[in-house]
Design a protein around this motif. Sequence first.
Motif, PDB file in Angstrom:
ATOM      1  N   ILE A  38     -11.173 -49.638 -69.211  1.00  0.00           N
ATOM      2  CA  ILE A  38     -11.069 -49.146 -67.785  1.00  0.00           C
ATOM      3  C   ILE A  38     -12.530 -48.472 -67.361  1.00  0.00           C
ATOM      4  O   ILE A  38     -12.611 -47.507 -68.312  1.00  0.00           O
ATOM      5  N   VAL A  39     -13.024 -48.538 -66.276  1.00  0.00           N
ATOM      6  CA  VAL A  39     -14.237 -47.763 -66.003  1.00  0.00           C
ATOM      7  C   VAL A  39     -13.637 -46.810 -64.922  1.00  0.00           C
ATOM      8  O   VAL A  39     -13.102 -47.463 -63.885  1.00  0.00           O
ATOM      9  N   PHE A  40     -13.794 -45.607 -64.817  1.00  0.00           N
ATOM     10  CA  PHE A  40     -13.624 -44.615 -63.800  1.00  0.00           C
ATOM     11  C   PHE A  40     -14.666 -44.225 -63.333  1.00  0.00           C
ATOM     12  O   PHE A  40     -15.572 -43.759 -63.899  1.00  0.00           O
ATOM     13  N   ALA A  41     -14.867 -44.277 -61.826  1.00  0.00           N
ATOM     14  CA  ALA A  41     -15.910 -43.587 -61.041  1.00  0.00           C
ATOM     15  C   ALA A  41     -15.716 -42.514 -60.346  1.00  0.00           C
ATOM     16  O   ALA A  41     -14.656 -42.841 -59.667  1.00  0.00           O
ATOM     17  N   ASN A  56     -14.682 -44.202 -70.578  1.00  0.00           N
ATOM     18  CA  ASN A  56     -15.968 -44.917 -69.698  1.00  0.00           C
ATOM     19  C   ASN A  56     -15.748 -44.184 -68.480  1.00  0.00           C
ATOM     20  O   ASN A  56     -15.088 -44.761 -67.406  1.00  0.00           O
ATOM     21  N   SER A  57     -16.113 -43.214 -68.127  1.00  0.00           N
ATOM     22  CA  SER A  57     -16.162 -42.492 -66.792  1.00  0.00           C
ATOM     23  C   SER A  57     -17.530 -42.168 -66.395  1.00  0.00           C
ATOM     24  O   SER A  57     -18.288 -41.853 -67.109  1.00  0.00           O
ATOM     25  N   VAL A  58     -17.745 -42.453 -64.955  1.00  0.00           N
ATOM     26  CA  VAL A  58     -18.891 -42.003 -64.492  1.00  0.00           C
ATOM     27  C   VAL A  58     -18.745 -41.253 -63.118  1.00  0.00           C
ATOM     28  O   VAL A  58     -18.003 -41.424 -62.362  1.00  0.00           O
ATOM     29  N   LEU A  81     -27.780 -44.588 -53.300  1.00  0.00           N
ATOM     30  CA  LEU A  81     -26.741 -44.128 -54.096  1.00  0.00           C
ATOM     31  C   LEU A  81     -25.651 -45.389 -54.365  1.00  0.00           C
ATOM     32  O   LEU A  81     -24.991 -45.442 -55.616  1.00  0.00           O
ATOM     33  N   GLY A  82     -25.506 -46.433 -53.230  1.00  0.00           N
ATOM     34  CA  GLY A  82     -24.492 -47.194 -53.634  1.00  0.00           C
ATOM     35  C   GLY A  82     -24.869 -48.525 -54.623  1.00  0.00           C
ATOM     36  O   GLY A  82     -24.295 -48.794 -55.681  1.00  0.00           O
ATOM     37  N   ASP A  83     -26.425 -48.565 -54.549  1.00  0.00           N
ATOM     38  CA  ASP A  83     -27.025 -49.327 -55.538  1.00  0.00           C
ATOM     39  C   ASP A  83     -26.826 -48.675 -57.085  1.00  0.00           C
ATOM     40  O   ASP A  83     -26.513 -49.489 -58.117  1.00  0.00           O
ATOM     41  N   LYS A  84     -27.042 -47.595 -57.239  1.00  0.00           N
ATOM     42  CA  LYS A  84     -27.014 -47.051 -58.462  1.00  0.00           C
ATOM     43  C   LYS A  84     -25.430 -47.128 -59.159  1.00  0.00           C
ATOM     44  O   LYS A  84     -25.351 -47.234 -60.226  1.00  0.00           O
ATOM     45  N   ASN A  88     -24.491 -49.007 -62.670  1.00  0.00           N
ATOM     46  CA  ASN A  88     -23.630 -48.278 -63.651  1.00  0.00           C
ATOM     47  C   ASN A  88     -22.384 -49.133 -64.090  1.00  0.00           C
ATOM     48  O   ASN A  88     -22.083 -49.019 -65.180  1.00  0.00           O
ATOM     49  N   LEU A  89     -21.718 -49.331 -63.041  1.00  0.00           N
ATOM     50  CA  LEU A  89     -20.307 -49.831 -63.138  1.00  0.00           C
ATOM     51  C   LEU A  89     -20.548 -51.293 -63.965  1.00  0.00           C
ATOM     52  O   LEU A  89     -19.861 -51.526 -64.541  1.00  0.00           O
ATOM     53  N   GLN A  90     -21.763 -52.002 -63.493  1.00  0.00           N
ATOM     54  CA  GLN A  90     -21.967 -53.365 -64.174  1.00  0.00           C
ATOM     55  C   GLN A  90     -22.384 -53.372 -65.475  1.00  0.00           C
ATOM     56  O   GLN A  90     -22.157 -54.069 -66.279  1.00  0.00           O
TER      57      GLN A  90
END
Length: 93
Positions: A38-41, A56-58, A81-84, A88-90
Motif C-alpha cells: 500500500i502507498v499512502f500520500a 511506502n508513504s509520500v 504538484l499534481g504531476d509530481k 511519485n505514486l507511479q
Amino acid sequence: MSSIHVNGWFGGYDKLTTSLRMLFDEFGINATANREAIVFAGDSPNDAPMFEYFPNSVGVANVMHFKNSRQRHRRGSRQNLGDKVLQNLQAYC
C-alpha cells in the motif's frame, strides 16, 4: 475563496483506524498483512499516523512546512504538484 476549514467529530476516530477498517470492509484488503503493498500520500500533520504505519508513504509539498512530519518521503513542488504526486505514486507501482 478561503482555504480554511475545520474538521470535527465525536468519538475516538482517526484516519488510520478508519482507513484500515474501510479497506477491509469495502475491499477485503487486510492492510495489516499487506502494509508493504500500500502507498499512502498525505499533505498535513493529521496524516502522521498513516505516515508511520505505511512504509511506502509520500508527503506532498504542503508537508514540507511541518518540521515534525514523519512521512518516509517528501515529494512535490509548488509547480505542477499534481504531476509530481502522480510520478511519485507511479514509482511505487
